[in-house]
Design a protein around this motif. Structure first.
Motif, short mmCIF file in Angstrom:
data_model
loop_
_atom_site.label_atom_id
_atom_site.label_comp_id
_atom_site.label_asym_id
_atom_site.label_seq_id
_atom_site.Cartn_x
_atom_site.Cartn_y
_atom_site.Cartn_z
N ALA A 186 -34.88 -42.25 -3.49
CA ALA A 186 -35.07 -41.27 -2.41
C ALA A 186 -33.79 -40.44 -2.27
O ALA A 186 -32.68 -40.98 -2.29
N LYS A 187 -33.95 -39.13 -2.14
CA LYS A 187 -32.80 -38.24 -2.06
C LYS A 187 -32.97 -37.27 -0.90
O LYS A 187 -34.07 -36.80 -0.62
N ARG A 188 -31.86 -37.00 -0.24
CA ARG A 188 -31.88 -36.03 0.85
C ARG A 188 -31.84 -34.63 0.27
O ARG A 188 -31.16 -34.36 -0.71
N LEU A 189 -32.59 -33.76 0.92
CA LEU A 189 -32.73 -32.39 0.43
C LEU A 189 -32.43 -31.44 1.59
O LEU A 189 -33.30 -31.09 2.37
N TYR A 190 -31.16 -31.05 1.70
CA TYR A 190 -30.75 -30.11 2.73
C TYR A 190 -29.58 -29.30 2.19
O TYR A 190 -29.11 -29.53 1.06
N PHE A 191 -29.10 -28.35 2.97
CA PHE A 191 -28.16 -27.36 2.44
C PHE A 191 -26.90 -27.97 1.85
O PHE A 191 -26.40 -27.48 0.83
N ASP A 192 -26.39 -29.03 2.44
CA ASP A 192 -25.11 -29.58 1.99
C ASP A 192 -25.16 -30.16 0.59
O ASP A 192 -24.12 -30.38 -0.03
N VAL A 193 -26.36 -30.47 0.06
CA VAL A 193 -26.42 -31.05 -1.28
C VAL A 193 -26.27 -29.99 -2.37
O VAL A 193 -26.01 -30.32 -3.53
#
Length: 529
Positions: free
Chosen positions: A333-340
């Motif tokens: 599972a991976k986070r998907l938001y601007f900081d990545v």
């Protein structure tokens, strides 16, 4: 020359057979499935599915990207032809109005109608389904994917699914026996694998089936409004299947060999697999990937719009960074938001810089191989995206020419024309800084101890030659941090980032100062003291 090329291909195939990267592992599973022989249909079929009930979701595009990576790996391992179907379930009924589209009141009037019969809320295409299909295809085309777009509406209405819909009707009781235990009690009362399209309202109905006629290929249901019994064909687009039955039927109709799906569909895959077998099909090899999460760790939803859109990502970084994001650890599972975005852009650049120096056995497992199908561009510069981003931050840059002024001191022969990818990175860095960094930028005053350390750094930098390398500068920065009573070196670097750059994280200071300039850095420190 041909003999040499054949030898290279032969060597590559041998190395690919030993490769450990997940696309090659998946491709080997497919070869095992078909016994290393061409299927009767003449090709291996990959499929991706798309439910166009809301704006296209980045997860769907990730599925196509990852499937394409497996397909390319298969093409290295085998000469058997392949095709990729991108299937849109655009005949599905509009179940609810998405939160992130205009004209929501208008859309509410068309609830439960097939998406290709719902007007486009953006007023650009003939229907909402066509609009979302177009957005999907635009993205796939921008990546240069080789695929064949397939429309559910087209397949149902043209009659090309008729043979398989009749099979579902013939095995109706067996399909029901699979589906009913998976449903809540109240849903069982009205469930049928067939969803009639109401002849008068055009809506997709979820109603109990009163009777069925296998020879005539019809079903009969009772109209809620009039109480009349309505008999309609299951063929010719007069009905569609519930999506789990539809999925299994489609696998049988197309003879799909490989399809990915998210972790949330594990149970659905099991049910569709059983239905596919009931009607005489062989379900495809399946790959289950983990879900994308938003910044709060919540599952990303198409209707909520709580993740990044394709356009948002591509505003702040080139498409190869998104491709790299999709390649990395699909089962985690991976986070998907601007900081990545900046981190994945830099990771891509790191792997690209290593590629040319690697042996072929290493190259086939490098993410760059799978992103560029074994033929990546040359790395244009050693400058990272984070360095450019921090340079834009220090300069408050609004114009790429400002950053290019610093870059040409670092690489004298560099120009936007000679290094178009670097020019693209610079423009993305400015956009990211302006939209994502500047609103959050907050400088703090240094403590008395930190002032002494900064003054020491200023003095040490003044003693360096203007041509000092990044490593030489980095050594000075480390030495200064060690010579002052910081609890740990991390606290010294946090001081540099927060006092000089106005942010909690930052670049490798030696590389940054080399690019920004030693005199400029001395002036920056002085301004903070």
């Amino acid at each position: 020359m041909q003999a040499v090329a054949d030898q290279i291909d032969s060597d590559l195939r041998l190395l690919a057979d030993k490769a450990k990267s997940w696309p090659f592992e998946e491709a080997k599973r497919i070869l095992h499935r078909i016994g290393h022989k061409t299927p009767a249909k003449g090709f291996v079929l990959f499929e991706t599915g798309y439910g166009p009930s809301g704006l296209p979701h980045i997860g769907t595009f990730g599925e196509v990207m990852r499937t394409t990576m497996v397909r390319r790996a298969f093409q290295i391992l085998s000469d058997i032809p392949t095709r990729l179907f991108c299937f849109s379930d655009d005949m599905d009924g509009l179940r609810k109005v998405p939160d992130n589209v205009p004209n929501q009141e208008m859309l509410r009037q068309y609830l439960n109608k097939p998406l290709t019969q719902v007007p486009d809320p953006f007023e650009q295409y003939e229907s909402f389904g066509h609009h979302n299909n177009a957005m999907l295809r635009r993205f796939l085309d921008s990546f240069g994917f080789e695929y064949e777009f397939q429309s559910s509406t087209d397949w149902y209405k043209s009659g090309r699914f008729d043979e398989y819909l009749k099979l579902v009707l013939t095995h109706y009781d067996e399909v029901m026996a699979v589906m009913l235990p998976s449903l809540r009690e109240e849903r069982r009362q009205s469930y049928s694998p067939f969803l009639p399209i109401c002849p008068t309202t055009g809506r997709v109905l979820q109603v109990p089936i009163v009777s069925r006629d296998i020879e005539a290929a019809t079903i009969t249901y009772r109209d809620d409004a009039s109480g009349e019994l309505i008999e309609i064909p299951v063929t010719g687009g007069h009905c569609k299947l519930q999506w789990k039955a539809d999925w299994g039927m489609r696998w049988r109709a197309f003879d799909v060999d490989y399809e990915m799906s998210g972790k949330d569909l594990i149970d659905s895959v099991k049910l569709s697999t059983q239905i596919c077998r009931i009607i005489g099909g062989r379900p495809p090899e399946n790959f289950t990937y983990e879900l994308f999460l938003d910044e709060q760790g919540q599952k990303i939803s198409k209707s909520k719009g709580n993740g990044l859109t394709i356009d948002e990502w591509l505003t702040y970084a080139p498409d190869v960074s998104l491709a790299y994001y999709m390649f990395q650890a699909p089962r985690k599972a991976k986070r998907l938001y601007f900081d990545v975005i900046p981190r994945h852009m830099d990771d891509y650049l790191t792997y690209l810089s290593k590629f040319d120096e690697q042996e072929l056995v290493q190259k086939v497992d490098n993410p760059i191989w799978h992103i560029h199908n074994g033929n990546p561009p040359k790395a244009e510069s050693s400058l990272s995206f984070s360095i450019l981003l921090n340079l834009a931050s220090v300069c408050n840059a609004e114009d790429p020419s400002i950053l290019w002024g610093f870059v040409t001191r670092y690489q004298p022969d560099a120009t936007p024309e000679k290094l178009p990818f670097l020019d693209k990175l610079i423009k993305h860095a400015i956009a990211y800084y302006h939209d994502r960094v500047l609103p959050e930028k907050e400088y703090r005053e240094p403590t008395e101890m930190e002032k002494k350390a900064l003054a020491d750094l200023r003095t040490r930098l003044e003693q360096l030659a203007a041509t000092a390398t990044a490593e030489e500068i980095q050594t000075v920065v480390y030495d200064v941090g060690k010579n002052h009573p910081f609890s740990e070196l991390k606290a010294w670097f946090s001081c540099l980032y927060e006092v000089l750059l106005g942010q909690s994280e930052g670049p490798r200071m030696g590389s940054f100062i080399e690019l920004y300039g030693i005199p400029e850095t001395i002036s920056l420190i002085q301004s903070k003291l």
